[in-house]
Write a protein that holds these residues in place. Structure first.
Motif, PDB file in Angstrom:
ATOM      1  N   UNK A 243     -19.208 -18.871 -35.727  1.00  0.00           N
ATOM      2  CA  UNK A 243     -19.992 -19.481 -36.806  1.00  0.00           C
ATOM      3  C   UNK A 243     -21.460 -19.100 -36.663  1.00  0.00           C
ATOM      4  N   UNK A 244     -21.986 -19.113 -35.427  1.00  0.00           N
ATOM      5  CA  UNK A 244     -23.387 -18.732 -35.219  1.00  0.00           C
ATOM      6  C   UNK A 244     -23.632 -17.285 -35.633  1.00  0.00           C
ATOM      7  N   UNK A 245     -22.724 -16.384 -35.275  1.00  0.00           N
ATOM      8  CA  UNK A 245     -22.867 -14.977 -35.681  1.00  0.00           C
ATOM      9  C   UNK A 245     -22.839 -14.863 -37.202  1.00  0.00           C
ATOM     10  N   UNK A 246     -21.964 -15.607 -37.845  1.00  0.00           N
ATOM     11  CA  UNK A 246     -21.872 -15.568 -39.312  1.00  0.00           C
ATOM     12  C   UNK A 246     -23.162 -16.054 -39.956  1.00  0.00           C
ATOM     13  N   UNK A 247     -23.721 -17.143 -39.439  1.00  0.00           N
ATOM     14  CA  UNK A 247     -24.972 -17.671 -39.981  1.00  0.00           C
ATOM     15  C   UNK A 247     -26.109 -16.675 -39.761  1.00  0.00           C
ATOM     16  N   UNK A 248     -26.153 -16.058 -38.576  1.00  0.00           N
ATOM     17  CA  UNK A 248     -27.200 -15.080 -38.287  1.00  0.00           C
ATOM     18  C   UNK A 248     -27.110 -13.889 -39.232  1.00  0.00           C
ATOM     19  N   UNK A 249     -25.906 -13.383 -39.461  1.00  0.00           N
ATOM     20  CA  UNK A 249     -25.746 -12.258 -40.392  1.00  0.00           C
ATOM     21  C   UNK A 249     -26.192 -12.648 -41.795  1.00  0.00           C
ATOM     22  N   UNK A 250     -25.867 -13.849 -42.202  1.00  0.00           N
ATOM     23  CA  UNK A 250     -26.300 -14.308 -43.517  1.00  0.00           C
ATOM     24  C   UNK A 250     -27.823 -14.416 -43.587  1.00  0.00           C
ATOM     25  N   UNK A 251     -28.445 -14.902 -42.510  1.00  0.00           N
ATOM     26  CA  UNK A 251     -29.902 -15.011 -42.487  1.00  0.00           C
ATOM     27  C   UNK A 251     -30.564 -13.635 -42.549  1.00  0.00           C
ATOM     28  N   UNK A 252     -29.987 -12.676 -41.843  1.00  0.00           N
ATOM     29  CA  UNK A 252     -30.593 -11.341 -41.802  1.00  0.00           C
ATOM     30  C   UNK A 252     -30.629 -10.689 -43.178  1.00  0.00           C
ATOM     31  N   UNK A 253     -29.727 -11.066 -44.058  1.00  0.00           N
ATOM     32  CA  UNK A 253     -29.723 -10.494 -45.403  1.00  0.00           C
ATOM     33  C   UNK A 253     -30.952 -10.893 -46.207  1.00  0.00           C
ATOM     34  N   UNK A 254     -31.658 -11.925 -45.754  1.00  0.00           N
ATOM     35  CA  UNK A 254     -32.791 -12.438 -46.513  1.00  0.00           C
ATOM     36  C   UNK A 254     -34.134 -11.988 -45.965  1.00  0.00           C
ATOM     37  N   UNK A 255     -34.139 -11.222 -44.901  1.00  0.00           N
ATOM     38  CA  UNK A 255     -35.411 -10.833 -44.295  1.00  0.00           C
ATOM     39  C   UNK A 255     -35.985  -9.586 -44.956  1.00  0.00           C
ATOM     40  N   UNK A 256     -37.313  -9.411 -44.886  1.00  0.00           N
ATOM     41  CA  UNK A 256     -37.966  -8.267 -45.539  1.00  0.00           C
ATOM     42  C   UNK A 256     -37.863  -6.998 -44.711  1.00  0.00           C
ATOM     43  N   UNK A 257     -36.771  -6.279 -44.878  1.00  0.00           N
ATOM     44  CA  UNK A 257     -36.604  -5.010 -44.168  1.00  0.00           C
ATOM     45  C   UNK A 257     -37.387  -3.901 -44.871  1.00  0.00           C
ATOM     46  N   UNK A 455      -7.020 -17.989 -32.708  1.00  0.00           N
ATOM     47  CA  UNK A 455      -8.014 -18.891 -33.290  1.00  0.00           C
ATOM     48  C   UNK A 455      -9.292 -18.138 -33.642  1.00  0.00           C
ATOM     49  N   UNK A 456      -9.738 -17.255 -32.740  1.00  0.00           N
ATOM     50  CA  UNK A 456     -10.953 -16.473 -33.010  1.00  0.00           C
ATOM     51  C   UNK A 456     -10.747 -15.557 -34.212  1.00  0.00           C
ATOM     52  N   UNK A 457      -9.585 -14.905 -34.280  1.00  0.00           N
ATOM     53  CA  UNK A 457      -9.294 -14.021 -35.415  1.00  0.00           C
ATOM     54  C   UNK A 457      -9.287 -14.811 -36.719  1.00  0.00           C
ATOM     55  N   UNK A 458      -8.735 -16.028 -36.679  1.00  0.00           N
ATOM     56  CA  UNK A 458      -8.729 -16.877 -37.877  1.00  0.00           C
ATOM     57  C   UNK A 458     -10.146 -17.250 -38.284  1.00  0.00           C
ATOM     58  N   UNK A 459     -10.992 -17.558 -37.288  1.00  0.00           N
ATOM     59  CA  UNK A 459     -12.384 -17.915 -37.588  1.00  0.00           C
ATOM     60  C   UNK A 459     -13.127 -16.728 -38.189  1.00  0.00           C
ATOM     61  N   UNK A 460     -12.875 -15.532 -37.669  1.00  0.00           N
ATOM     62  CA  UNK A 460     -13.522 -14.337 -38.208  1.00  0.00           C
ATOM     63  C   UNK A 460     -13.051 -14.081 -39.641  1.00  0.00           C
ATOM     64  N   UNK A 461     -11.759 -14.205 -39.887  1.00  0.00           N
ATOM     65  CA  UNK A 461     -11.239 -14.020 -41.249  1.00  0.00           C
ATOM     66  C   UNK A 461     -11.830 -15.055 -42.194  1.00  0.00           C
ATOM     67  N   UNK A 462     -11.981 -16.287 -41.706  1.00  0.00           N
ATOM     68  CA  UNK A 462     -12.612 -17.316 -42.526  1.00  0.00           C
ATOM     69  C   UNK A 462     -14.037 -16.958 -42.896  1.00  0.00           C
ATOM     70  N   UNK A 463     -14.779 -16.365 -41.953  1.00  0.00           N
ATOM     71  CA  UNK A 463     -16.149 -15.949 -42.250  1.00  0.00           C
ATOM     72  C   UNK A 463     -16.182 -14.808 -43.257  1.00  0.00           C
ATOM     73  N   UNK A 464     -15.231 -13.886 -43.147  1.00  0.00           N
ATOM     74  CA  UNK A 464     -15.171 -12.791 -44.123  1.00  0.00           C
ATOM     75  C   UNK A 464     -14.891 -13.337 -45.524  1.00  0.00           C
ATOM     76  N   UNK A 465     -13.994 -14.298 -45.607  1.00  0.00           N
ATOM     77  CA  UNK A 465     -13.723 -14.945 -46.893  1.00  0.00           C
ATOM     78  C   UNK A 465     -14.972 -15.657 -47.396  1.00  0.00           C
TER      79      UNK A 465
END
Length: 483
Positions: A243-257, A455-465
């Motif tokens: 979940x933390x990795x998913x939130x971080x990836x989402x946050x990075x999409x908003x930064x001024x690259x 469980x980890x694979x399910x969590x990753x698939x949930x984040x992709x969804x």
């Protein structure tokens, strides 16, 4: 004997310490060297996240014997051996996490302090603050206070072993500092109405006190949903990591690259996700407020990821340390803090899809319709070393008609396995209502580490969804950048 020897602390490579420690120090020093980078605090947050990783990696095994001497120990229910394992070591992780966030405070507001005292202000891409942000500092400190209270309440839960019906509302207490400061700072309580309902409710609707109830319930859900989906080595901390990795990836999409690219989506209703360019990253579209909110989120998520990765090394099968409820409380509250303060609670909930499914499935047991044993972990077979679905039996009273109907529906969906009385045909037992038992029903018996990987694979698939829904389908319900 080999199993007992296998419980010795995992080796800690010294090369990792001598490599990562200088790297983390460089990221902490770099913002202080002219010319400073555009987002100096982000450098410091990354450096502190490395220190969080190293601290939890080395301190958890070092402090384990002290926890055992304090009788904070337990037996692994899914193992054949009876070796004592230190519990409540989430307290170590929480202490590291909160201490580093406190040390990070000058970095988060150093740019504001500099521009506040300098007559000539230098322009920097991304963030420009013209006065000391008392409002942001109050929000930051109230978030820290909520995390401190979550740590205290989680440790009390570990020590006194609070029952579930008393445990559920505890995170509301930890969220009080967050809500009080939000109210004092006159935080917005308006929500955007979905497009199909605007003909009835308008574009915005003010929820007033209901918004505060929603925020407190969000903190309760984020905390308890991780705690409910537990019981096997690595389950709690792996959820927090994904979940933390998913939130971080989402946050990075908003930064001024300084560069740009486009992520195409297989839909005709959207042009995909555009990333890059100053003020054009992800969904920021030139909004300084959006960038600041997601930077705030990164400041909390990066150290959390570091401390969880370090602890995961010791909590992986076979576990040398148990997190206890303390780690679940702190990680859940951290997610609630960023979801509330950065104003993306709907996106955050999308990353909890497996937890939402597990919570809904668990409701009949949590609310007393089905017997709920103290531990709903899978059943361990010492001979085969495999896990099987555990069962809840109707011993004291027969199930009601509503309970039978619910269980038969779940059985038809393949989510539970029922046992019937041969003479009367009444339901006498059911598999425990958890997603872990569902995995064992659908995929068959498996080793504990294999179940954790599922469980980890399910969590990753949930984040992709979640990403697909957030950036591919949200435009059908909300216009602009509504989350």
């Amino acid at each position: 004997m080999a199993q007992v020897q296998g419980l010795r602390p995992r080796p800690l490579p010294q090369a990792l310490l001598f490599t990562l420690a200088p790297t983390a120090t460089w990221f902490l020093v770099r913002p202080l060297i002219a010319p400073a980078p555009a987002l100096p605090a982000l450098y410091a947050a990354f450096g502190l996240s490395i220190y969080a990783f190293l601290s939890s990696l080395y301190l958890v095994p070092a402090l384990g014997p002290a926890f055992i001497r304090a009788n904070l120990k337990g037996r692994d229910l899914l193992k054949a051996y009876d070796t004592s394992i230190p519990e409540s070591q989430g307290l170590v992780c929480a202490s590291i996490y909160i201490l580093l966030l406190i040390l990070f405070t000058p970095y988060a507001f150093s740019e504001s302090i500099t521009t506040h005292h300098d007559a000539v202000q230098k322009f920097r891409e991304g963030l420009v603050v013209n006065e000391f942000p008392h409002h942001q500092l109050a929000i930051y400190l109230s978030s820290l206070l909520s995390l401190l209270m979550a740590t205290m309440l989680g440790f009390l839960d570990d020590v006194f072993d609070i029952r579930w019906r008393h445990k559920l509302p505890i995170p509301i207490i930890a969220s009080i500092p967050l809500l009080i400061v939000y109210y004092s700072e006159r935080g917005a309580t308006d929500v955007v109405v979905p497009i199909p309902l605007r003909w009835l409710l308008g574009t915005l609707i003010n929820l007033g006190p209901l918004y505060y109830a929603y925020m407190s319930l969000l903190s309760t859900f984020c905390t308890n949903s991780i705690n409910i989906l537990a019981g096997i080595n690595g389950s709690e901390v792996s959820q927090a990591v994904v979940i933390a990795v998913s939130v971080i990836l989402n946050d990075l999409l908003f930064l001024p690259w300084a560069f740009g690219f486009r992520i195409p989506l297989p839909l005709h209703v959207t042009e995909g996700v555009k990333v890059g360019g100053v003020w054009s990253a992800g969904m920021a579209y030139g909004s300084r407020i959006l960038v600041e909110r997601h930077l705030f989120s990164l400041y909390f998520m990066l150290p959390l990821l570091g401390v969880c990765l370090g602890f995961m090394y010791h909590n992986w099968y076979p576990a040398r340390a148990f997190p206890g409820d303390t780690l679940c409380y702190v990680t859940g509250m951290a997610f609630a803090v960023v979801g509330i303060q950065a104003h993306y609670s709907k996106t955050l909930l999308l990353f909890f899809i497996p937890q939402i499914f597990n919570f809904v499935l668990s409701c009949p047991q949590l609310f007393g319709l089905v017997p709920c044993p103290r531990h709903r972990v899978p059943r361990f077979d010492p001979e085969t070393q495999l896990l099987y679905p555990s069962r809840a039996e109707f011993k004291e009273k027969r199930p009601t008609a509503l309970t039978v109907l619910m269980l038969r529906v779940l059985s038809a969906l393949g989510l539970v396995e029922l046992a019937f009385d041969e003479r009367t045909g009444a339901v006498v037992s059911t598999t425990n209502l958890t997603i872990l038992n569902v995995f064992l029903l659908r995929f068959g018996p498996m080793r504990e580490d294999s179940l954790t990987r599922v469980l980890i694979a399910t969590q990753v698939c949930g984040s992709l969804v979640a990403f697909f829904v957030r950036y591919g389908l949200a435009g059908l319900v909300y216009d602009g950048n509504r989350r």
